[in-house]
Motif scaffolding. Sequence first.
Motif, mmCIF file in Angstrom:
data_model
loop_
_atom_site.group_PDB
_atom_site.id
_atom_site.type_symbol
_atom_site.label_atom_id
_atom_site.label_comp_id
_atom_site.label_asym_id
_atom_site.label_seq_id
_atom_site.Cartn_x
_atom_site.Cartn_y
_atom_site.Cartn_z
ATOM 1 N N MET A 1 92.371 -11.786 61.464
ATOM 2 C CA MET A 1 91.479 -13.025 62.038
ATOM 3 C C MET A 1 90.116 -12.255 61.473
ATOM 4 O O MET A 1 89.774 -11.114 61.848
ATOM 5 C CB MET A 1 91.395 -12.841 63.459
ATOM 6 N N THR A 2 89.357 -13.073 60.821
ATOM 7 C CA THR A 2 88.055 -12.711 60.218
ATOM 8 C C THR A 2 87.085 -12.718 61.325
ATOM 9 O O THR A 2 86.748 -13.683 62.100
ATOM 10 C CB THR A 2 87.597 -13.511 59.257
ATOM 11 N N GLY A 47 86.915 -18.583 56.318
ATOM 12 C CA GLY A 47 87.889 -19.408 57.310
ATOM 13 C C GLY A 47 87.356 -18.780 58.725
ATOM 14 O O GLY A 47 88.092 -19.058 59.665
ATOM 15 N N TYR A 48 86.063 -18.359 58.962
ATOM 16 C CA TYR A 48 85.661 -17.495 60.200
ATOM 17 C C TYR A 48 85.830 -18.534 61.373
ATOM 18 O O TYR A 48 85.176 -19.754 61.116
ATOM 19 C CB TYR A 48 84.313 -17.417 59.897
ATOM 20 N N GLN A 49 86.288 -18.291 62.259
ATOM 21 C CA GLN A 49 86.263 -19.125 63.663
ATOM 22 C C GLN A 49 85.468 -18.074 64.817
ATOM 23 O O GLN A 49 86.312 -16.913 64.939
ATOM 24 C CB GLN A 49 87.453 -19.520 64.001
ATOM 25 N N PRO A 50 84.494 -18.446 65.247
ATOM 26 C CA PRO A 50 84.136 -17.508 66.504
ATOM 27 C C PRO A 50 85.075 -17.194 67.593
ATOM 28 O O PRO A 50 85.993 -18.005 67.897
ATOM 29 C CB PRO A 50 82.883 -18.537 67.068
ATOM 30 N N ASN A 51 85.016 -15.955 67.943
ATOM 31 C CA ASN A 51 85.918 -15.585 69.209
ATOM 32 C C ASN A 51 85.134 -15.848 70.535
ATOM 33 O O ASN A 51 84.152 -15.295 70.677
ATOM 34 C CB ASN A 51 86.186 -14.206 68.989
ATOM 35 N N GLN A 52 85.493 -16.957 70.886
ATOM 36 C CA GLN A 52 84.981 -17.575 72.374
ATOM 37 C C GLN A 52 85.415 -16.425 73.496
ATOM 38 O O GLN A 52 84.336 -16.420 74.244
ATOM 39 C CB GLN A 52 85.375 -18.678 72.752
ATOM 40 N N ILE A 53 86.268 -15.741 73.295
ATOM 41 C CA ILE A 53 86.418 -14.579 74.395
ATOM 42 C C ILE A 53 85.547 -13.536 74.242
ATOM 43 O O ILE A 53 84.689 -13.207 75.384
ATOM 44 C CB ILE A 53 87.991 -13.905 74.100
ATOM 45 N N ALA A 56 82.352 -14.985 75.549
ATOM 46 C CA ALA A 56 82.182 -15.184 77.070
ATOM 47 C C ALA A 56 81.942 -13.991 77.572
ATOM 48 O O ALA A 56 81.343 -13.591 78.547
ATOM 49 C CB ALA A 56 83.553 -15.746 77.398
ATOM 50 N N MET A 57 82.569 -12.625 76.976
ATOM 51 C CA MET A 57 82.300 -11.715 77.823
ATOM 52 C C MET A 57 80.981 -11.156 77.745
ATOM 53 O O MET A 57 80.553 -10.673 78.769
ATOM 54 C CB MET A 57 83.402 -10.214 76.982
ATOM 55 N N THR A 62 82.068 -17.948 81.000
ATOM 56 C CA THR A 62 83.119 -18.761 80.280
ATOM 57 C C THR A 62 82.575 -20.193 80.305
ATOM 58 O O THR A 62 81.700 -20.567 81.229
ATOM 59 C CB THR A 62 84.559 -18.752 80.439
ATOM 60 N N ILE B 53 88.689 -11.827 81.080
ATOM 61 C CA ILE B 53 88.152 -12.019 79.843
ATOM 62 C C ILE B 53 87.908 -10.662 78.923
ATOM 63 O O ILE B 53 88.408 -10.709 77.887
ATOM 64 C CB ILE B 53 86.761 -12.492 79.998
ATOM 65 N N MET B 57 89.897 -9.530 75.597
ATOM 66 C CA MET B 57 89.236 -9.256 74.375
ATOM 67 C C MET B 57 89.717 -7.956 73.894
ATOM 68 O O MET B 57 90.014 -7.983 72.641
ATOM 69 C CB MET B 57 87.680 -9.173 74.619
ATOM 70 N N VAL B 113 91.961 -22.160 68.272
ATOM 71 C CA VAL B 113 91.956 -20.935 67.567
ATOM 72 C C VAL B 113 90.738 -19.917 68.295
ATOM 73 O O VAL B 113 90.855 -18.887 68.429
ATOM 74 C CB VAL B 113 91.444 -21.141 66.005
ATOM 75 N N GLN B 114 89.701 -20.811 68.480
ATOM 76 C CA GLN B 114 88.379 -20.250 68.944
ATOM 77 C C GLN B 114 88.691 -19.555 70.430
ATOM 78 O O GLN B 114 88.097 -18.540 70.811
ATOM 79 C CB GLN B 114 87.181 -21.129 69.113
ATOM 80 N N GLN B 115 89.461 -20.060 71.072
ATOM 81 C CA GLN B 115 89.885 -19.667 72.361
ATOM 82 C C GLN B 115 90.980 -18.426 72.387
ATOM 83 O O GLN B 115 91.404 -18.042 73.377
ATOM 84 C CB GLN B 115 90.404 -20.828 73.417
ATOM 85 N N ARG B 116 91.352 -18.178 71.139
ATOM 86 C CA ARG B 116 92.501 -17.259 70.674
ATOM 87 C C ARG B 116 93.620 -17.567 71.727
ATOM 88 O O ARG B 116 94.040 -16.486 72.454
ATOM 89 C CB ARG B 116 91.885 -15.881 71.171
ATOM 90 N N ARG B 140 96.943 -18.401 62.046
ATOM 91 C CA ARG B 140 96.377 -17.362 62.858
ATOM 92 C C ARG B 140 97.236 -16.793 63.882
ATOM 93 O O ARG B 140 96.674 -16.363 64.848
ATOM 94 C CB ARG B 140 95.241 -18.410 63.676
#
Lengths: 362, 362
Positions: A1-2, A47-53, A56-57, A62, B53, B57, B113-116, B140
Amino acid sequence: MTTMRDVAARAGVAQPTVSLVLNGRTAGTYISEATRQRILDAAKATGYQPNQIARAMVMGRTKVIGVLGGISAEFVTRMLRGVVMVAQSKGYLVKILLAHGGDSQEESIQRAVQQRLAGVVSMHSDEAFLVKAQAELTKRGIPLVVVDHTQLNLGARQAPLFRVLSDDEQGMADAVAHLVQLGHVRIALITGGYPGSAWAAREKGYRKAMRKARLSVPAAAVKKVVGVTDTAECREALASLLRNPRRPTAIVCATDHIAMLVLQAAWDSGLRVPDDLSVVGFADLDMARYAHPPLTTVAQPFERMGEVVAARLLDAIDGKQTIATRSEVLPTRLIVRRSTAMALADGRTRLRRKERKERVVP
Amino acid sequence: MTTMRDVAARAGVAQPTVSLVLNGRTAGTYISEATRQRILDAAKATGYQPNQIARAMVMGRTKVIGVLGGISAEFVTRMLRGVVMVAQSKGYLVKILLAHGGDSQEESIQRAVQQRLAGVVSMHSDEAFLVKAQAELTKRGIPLVVVDHTQLNLGARQAPLFRVLSDDEQGMADAVAHLVQLGHVRIALITGGYPGSAWAAREKGYRKAMRKARLSVPAAAVKKVVGVTDTAECREALASLLRNPRRPTAIVCATDHIAMLVLQAAWDSGLRVPDDLSVVGFADLDMARYAHPPLTTVAQPFERMGEVVAARLLDAIDGKQTIATRSEVLPTRLIVRRSTAMALADGRTRLRRKERKERVVP
DNA sequence: GTGAAAGCGCTAACAC
DNA sequence: GTGTTAGCGCTTTCAC
């Protein structure tokens, strides 16, 4: 995952710069258009997708709200739908915290805390549980709001929570008024029988409207059936109503389920609806439209209730507005279908099926 | 909010030690019982709640699965219920990814995806979307499974996904067999009319059973109504069926909704059910029980479907089992209520209401 | 038996 | 205009 680092490397910039650009926080800082483009391109290419986790941390919160309660009954899912719609439109996701009895209620609260949810909507009606949840959650800075399909005792024992309700009292009064207008005089109520709770508002509305119409309410006119889905008991309640020589010409029911059972029981007793008996339900569930005959009923605005409660919760989360109001009561709508008709002078009713279309009485 | 560090300080140990103890990973490492107790006490005293969270991570994955699809229709919420029950019992939470048309389907995938998310259950029937989702998610490492209430074309164009279905073909065949056993010969089918999709399996089951019973299926016996909820069209379809001098004595419907409309239309046409006409629905929604008369219908195991699909998804997540099987087909159950009765020789049916209780034909 | 160090992917201060 | 540094709360690895 980028990751952002990958994007940064590809664009030849530092990772925080990527963060700034991708989140559009270029306001304070000056970042050249060229760099910006390079970063955006790199993000797309990888194809970057932000890591919401991760986000959130670091942000400490969240963008997720929780919904407590079952998800079986139709009204619950309709309220849930309203909640999800509003939440999602504001960028929040919804997690389901199902509580199926026992201490799993406790677990639900814990889950909400552990997941660091931004807020919680309860669809529970268990006042004791709500009090506990309220204490636990506010201690952790998680706002809690309630959406309720059964207007509970609005009396003293109620927890000081913001809650969204439907105006069941007025709704039931509207139903009775509709029947009064059709010339009915002997109007009975069949309601649920759990002691001292859910059905109070509906019965109150019934009595209020009867009083207003200067109609008497003999004791036999109000039947409480304990198990709403208990056909035998409901049928018995109806039978005893109809056994009375001066039987009612109209029956209002505290739920659509009861009304459906009344329709069946009436049929079994050889009574025709609405010719011999008018019947009104409460809720406007799916089945009401498909009843035979289609059921006149008081529609509760379930989706809308969910939307409103979610909107208030999000306001509270954003700190825009403290949850001051104790409750918000949404109006019901009387849906007139074909299970109600004019009462005839001799206590019988006249069928006017052909001329009557489904219509809404505001 | 108290953290592990706070607990560690209180217990006079290092923070990682707290991590070990609180997660019960004391197997490899030796930690004295005294220290363990001190840590547990400190955790309790401070009201420590793990931050999922942060944990997610560092672990790179969450214990959360997503559910794609609407949540309005009854069968969807029943499937959802099954999913949530199983997920929660295995320590997973469920996030709702509502897709209300348009490009919000794309957004749903992105959100997943973003929420993994650990995995995704789709309740969508949009095959094109599923293909795209499948590509995006497996790239992914997020497994995707499908639970479907409308057994789609099981032909070539179907995406190679694990999916859970109900055995609609056999279910419909059972319904027809039931009618055949009651002596019916002229059995019609009313089904949905979207070209080439959802209703194929049910029609196939109908034709198979008719063939097996050596009954003919004249063209007029199969009606496709485009809008299932379109009363006018449905009523027209029925009217044209009944206009036929050799009208059917029984009608099987591809959904309960259609069946309910048929019941209403039959009533309006002066036909009595089941005396003059037997009617069978499909799905066993709430309304079927409350229909007049209570509707004989083919029950789809919605909750069970949700449970099964969730269980398989969790297996895939745990790597226990690769998602090899292409699909799992769950049996339906014919629920015999009171909308079906014996056919009489002259094309009329005999009422046997009193002797017939609700029963399940396996 | 326990502590110290590193790092997950990101944001928010700063320094350059 | 951009890079550096620090740290969110936790798990993992390794040194004491």
